[in-house]
Write a protein that holds these residues in place. Sequence first.
Motif, mmCIF file in Angstrom:
data_model
loop_
_atom_site.group_PDB
_atom_site.id
_atom_site.type_symbol
_atom_site.label_atom_id
_atom_site.label_comp_id
_atom_site.label_asym_id
_atom_site.label_seq_id
_atom_site.Cartn_x
_atom_site.Cartn_y
_atom_site.Cartn_z
ATOM 1 N N LYS A 1 0.090 17.089 -6.446
ATOM 2 C CA LYS A 1 -0.849 17.839 -7.285
ATOM 3 C C LYS A 1 -2.252 17.480 -6.906
ATOM 4 N N SER A 2 -2.485 15.854 -6.843
ATOM 5 C CA SER A 2 -3.703 15.387 -6.703
ATOM 6 C C SER A 2 -4.390 15.388 -5.132
ATOM 7 N N GLY A 3 -3.311 15.439 -4.144
ATOM 8 C CA GLY A 3 -3.301 15.251 -2.890
ATOM 9 C C GLY A 3 -3.693 13.942 -2.337
ATOM 10 N N GLN A 4 -3.605 13.010 -3.314
ATOM 11 C CA GLN A 4 -3.990 11.414 -3.041
ATOM 12 C C GLN A 4 -2.577 10.923 -2.343
ATOM 13 N N GLN A 5 -2.957 9.896 -1.642
ATOM 14 C CA GLN A 5 -1.779 9.278 -0.968
ATOM 15 C C GLN A 5 -2.145 7.967 -0.818
ATOM 16 N N MET A 6 -1.237 6.951 -1.004
ATOM 17 C CA MET A 6 -1.364 5.492 -0.671
ATOM 18 C C MET A 6 0.004 5.127 0.058
ATOM 19 N N ASP A 7 -0.163 3.776 0.577
ATOM 20 C CA ASP A 7 0.931 3.222 1.006
ATOM 21 C C ASP A 7 1.475 1.940 0.218
ATOM 22 N N ILE A 8 2.619 1.643 0.078
ATOM 23 C CA ILE A 8 2.905 0.727 -0.631
ATOM 24 C C ILE A 8 4.171 -0.148 0.155
ATOM 25 N N ASP A 9 4.113 -1.527 -0.128
ATOM 26 C CA ASP A 9 5.209 -2.332 0.514
ATOM 27 C C ASP A 9 6.589 -2.194 -0.312
ATOM 28 N N LEU A 10 7.432 -1.942 0.829
ATOM 29 C CA LEU A 10 8.822 -1.556 0.242
ATOM 30 C C LEU A 10 9.204 -2.962 -0.308
ATOM 31 N N GLY A 11 9.085 -4.045 0.167
ATOM 32 C CA GLY A 11 9.544 -5.297 -0.535
ATOM 33 C C GLY A 11 9.061 -5.353 -2.164
ATOM 34 N N GLU A 12 7.844 -4.858 -2.369
ATOM 35 C CA GLU A 12 7.416 -5.021 -3.717
ATOM 36 C C GLU A 12 8.114 -3.759 -4.549
ATOM 37 N N LEU A 13 8.325 -2.752 -3.939
ATOM 38 C CA LEU A 13 8.741 -1.559 -4.661
ATOM 39 C C LEU A 13 10.268 -1.964 -5.042
ATOM 40 N N TYR A 14 10.964 -2.424 -3.766
ATOM 41 C CA TYR A 14 12.480 -2.904 -4.192
ATOM 42 C C TYR A 14 12.720 -3.978 -5.183
ATOM 43 N N SER A 15 11.548 -4.978 -5.318
ATOM 44 C CA SER A 15 11.646 -6.010 -6.344
ATOM 45 C C SER A 15 11.324 -5.564 -7.747
ATOM 46 N N ASN A 16 10.390 -4.715 -7.740
ATOM 47 C CA ASN A 16 9.920 -4.294 -9.186
ATOM 48 C C ASN A 16 9.616 -3.011 -9.149
ATOM 49 N N PHE A 17 10.632 -1.808 -9.505
ATOM 50 C CA PHE A 17 10.415 -0.752 -9.407
ATOM 51 C C PHE A 17 9.285 -0.346 -10.550
ATOM 52 N N GLU A 18 9.699 -0.675 -11.644
ATOM 53 C CA GLU A 18 8.821 -0.026 -12.679
ATOM 54 C C GLU A 18 7.397 -0.181 -12.748
ATOM 55 N N ALA A 19 7.205 -1.442 -12.480
ATOM 56 C CA ALA A 19 5.557 -1.893 -12.324
ATOM 57 C C ALA A 19 5.022 -1.168 -11.283
ATOM 58 N N THR A 20 5.854 -1.440 -10.055
ATOM 59 C CA THR A 20 5.374 -0.754 -8.841
ATOM 60 C C THR A 20 4.823 0.547 -8.964
ATOM 61 N N PHE A 21 5.848 1.242 -9.299
ATOM 62 C CA PHE A 21 5.759 2.677 -9.334
ATOM 63 C C PHE A 21 4.720 2.937 -10.607
ATOM 64 N N LYS A 22 4.717 2.535 -11.564
ATOM 65 C CA LYS A 22 3.827 3.012 -12.520
ATOM 66 C C LYS A 22 2.401 2.756 -11.901
ATOM 67 N N GLU A 23 2.126 1.739 -11.381
ATOM 68 C CA GLU A 23 0.825 1.486 -10.619
ATOM 69 C C GLU A 23 0.523 2.927 -9.670
ATOM 70 N N VAL A 24 1.341 3.122 -8.876
ATOM 71 C CA VAL A 24 1.241 4.187 -7.699
ATOM 72 C C VAL A 24 1.169 5.572 -8.523
ATOM 73 N N GLU A 25 1.645 5.674 -9.756
ATOM 74 C CA GLU A 25 1.605 6.921 -10.360
ATOM 75 C C GLU A 25 0.251 6.970 -11.072
ATOM 76 N N SER A 26 -0.125 6.036 -11.654
ATOM 77 C CA SER A 26 -1.596 6.001 -12.187
ATOM 78 C C SER A 26 -2.772 6.220 -11.241
ATOM 79 N N ARG A 27 -2.356 5.542 -9.947
ATOM 80 C CA ARG A 27 -3.524 5.696 -9.230
ATOM 81 C C ARG A 27 -3.569 6.989 -8.258
#
Length: 435
Positions: free
Chosen positions: A403-429
């Motif tokens: 929807k926003s067209g915004q894009q970012m990279d994220i470290d997989l290790g981070e995503l896999y170790s703590n989905f909730e916090a990481t994904f929430k951060e991604v969403e808000s950004r």
Amino acid sequence: MNYQKLKGTVDILPDESEKWQVVEQQARAILSNYQFREIRTPLFEKFDLFARGVGETSDIVSKEMYDFKDKGDRHIALRPEGTAGVVRAYVENKLYAPEYHKPMKLFYIGSMFRYERPQSGRQRQFNQVGVEVFGSKNPAVDVETMALAMDLFKSFGIEDLKLVINSLGDSESRQKYREALIAYLEPHFDELSNDSKERLYKNPLRVLDSKDKKDKVLVADAPSVLDFLNEKSKQHFEAVKEMLDDLSISYEIDKNMVRGLDYYNDTIFEVMTTHPKFGANATICAGGRYDSLVEEVGGPETPAFGFGFGIERLLILLDFMNYNYPKVSTIDAYVVTIGDKVNKAATKLTQYLRQNNLSVEREFMNRKPGKQFKTADKWDAEFVFTMGEDELKENRVSIKALKSGQQMDIDLGELYSNFEATFKEVESRLMKKGE
RNA sequence: GCGAUUGUGGCGAAGUGGUUAACGCACCGGGUUGUGGUCUCGGCAUUCGUGGGUUCGAUUCCCAUCAGUCGCCCCA
């Protein structure tokens, strides 16, 4: 093509089955508000149950029953309607026992079968929603159940609705009326249509709703059932009408309305739609009181009231109305893959996202990224996770909010170790537009 | 059970007794070597529901059969 479905059956494909889900879900919600509970009974029963319950003279028994002998030489029939099976289950499981709350309010949703020529809104296998209320003669049951039927249809925004009621009286009233009706019709025997001639002695009430023009003229002056109601039946009918008035539910009385099934007495009703595309007056729901069927099937004397409606017909009506179905299936994320090497990583990522409660589809066909984004866009995915060879090397994934067209990279290790916090951060950004 | 009508790609739809069966949508591929819209180019029915028959030749004509749609009966 070698095989095709049997006449009068349909395949309900995903686009269509989503509509069914909406209808069923909504029906269940309303039924639950009315404190009805679901019962599921077998699709087939002993032939005799239906023959008895439905009435030997009805067309359903005489020519529309889907019956067969099984390997044990039992005479079996696929259920042509829902009530008989529910009544059988009620009796067999002794749901009339003292520990059960009265009245017992049950509903069912399922397929019925009739061997007949298919046409619009009519198939050999069709689906009905039905309700049955056992154990109370209170006219409030009649009214509540009719109100339920009206609520169900109104909940879909159907406005061209009409409640039509009549009373057939109890068996005593009915017997007297039957005699009077025969007495009235007999002198006109030769003027009657062939169908009605046959009906006259088998089931004279059915002459009343003959579609034949000449019959209709004759019937117009026939004595009315309502004039033959005995005191009890009259009171019952009056009470029903008063309570409908109290609820501001408008209705019409059609003294010629009868029933195809033989087991009804006193209040009967139909919900009709006056929607122009549906023909002048099309019945979409029918029901009534049946105080002797439970006994007929071997249970204790138990008054009952119920109705049934065809889901196919309701869906046709909703289509005519251009009903706006809420979307059932949505997708949170699409996993784009670039190159064969990422297949394993994409599988892992996709599963991980699903296990964290996202609805996710991934690319299996190895199409070009552009095509994959196109699909994600068409399906209205919230996010696209891109897994390419570059990302694989660096153990990261690229996430884009469509929807926003915004894009970012994220470290997989981070995503896999703590989905909730990481994904929430991604969403808000990413949700912020054009930062 | 009776009557009418239809049956061409995944869908919609043209067409004809005779060598390659329009077109639109969808889908796939390219233009744009890893990013959504538009555009553009290309691909996509050895076959016209199935089985017979007539014919030198049938998707087209005939018969049968299966299925869809609509109406009658009846019903939800």
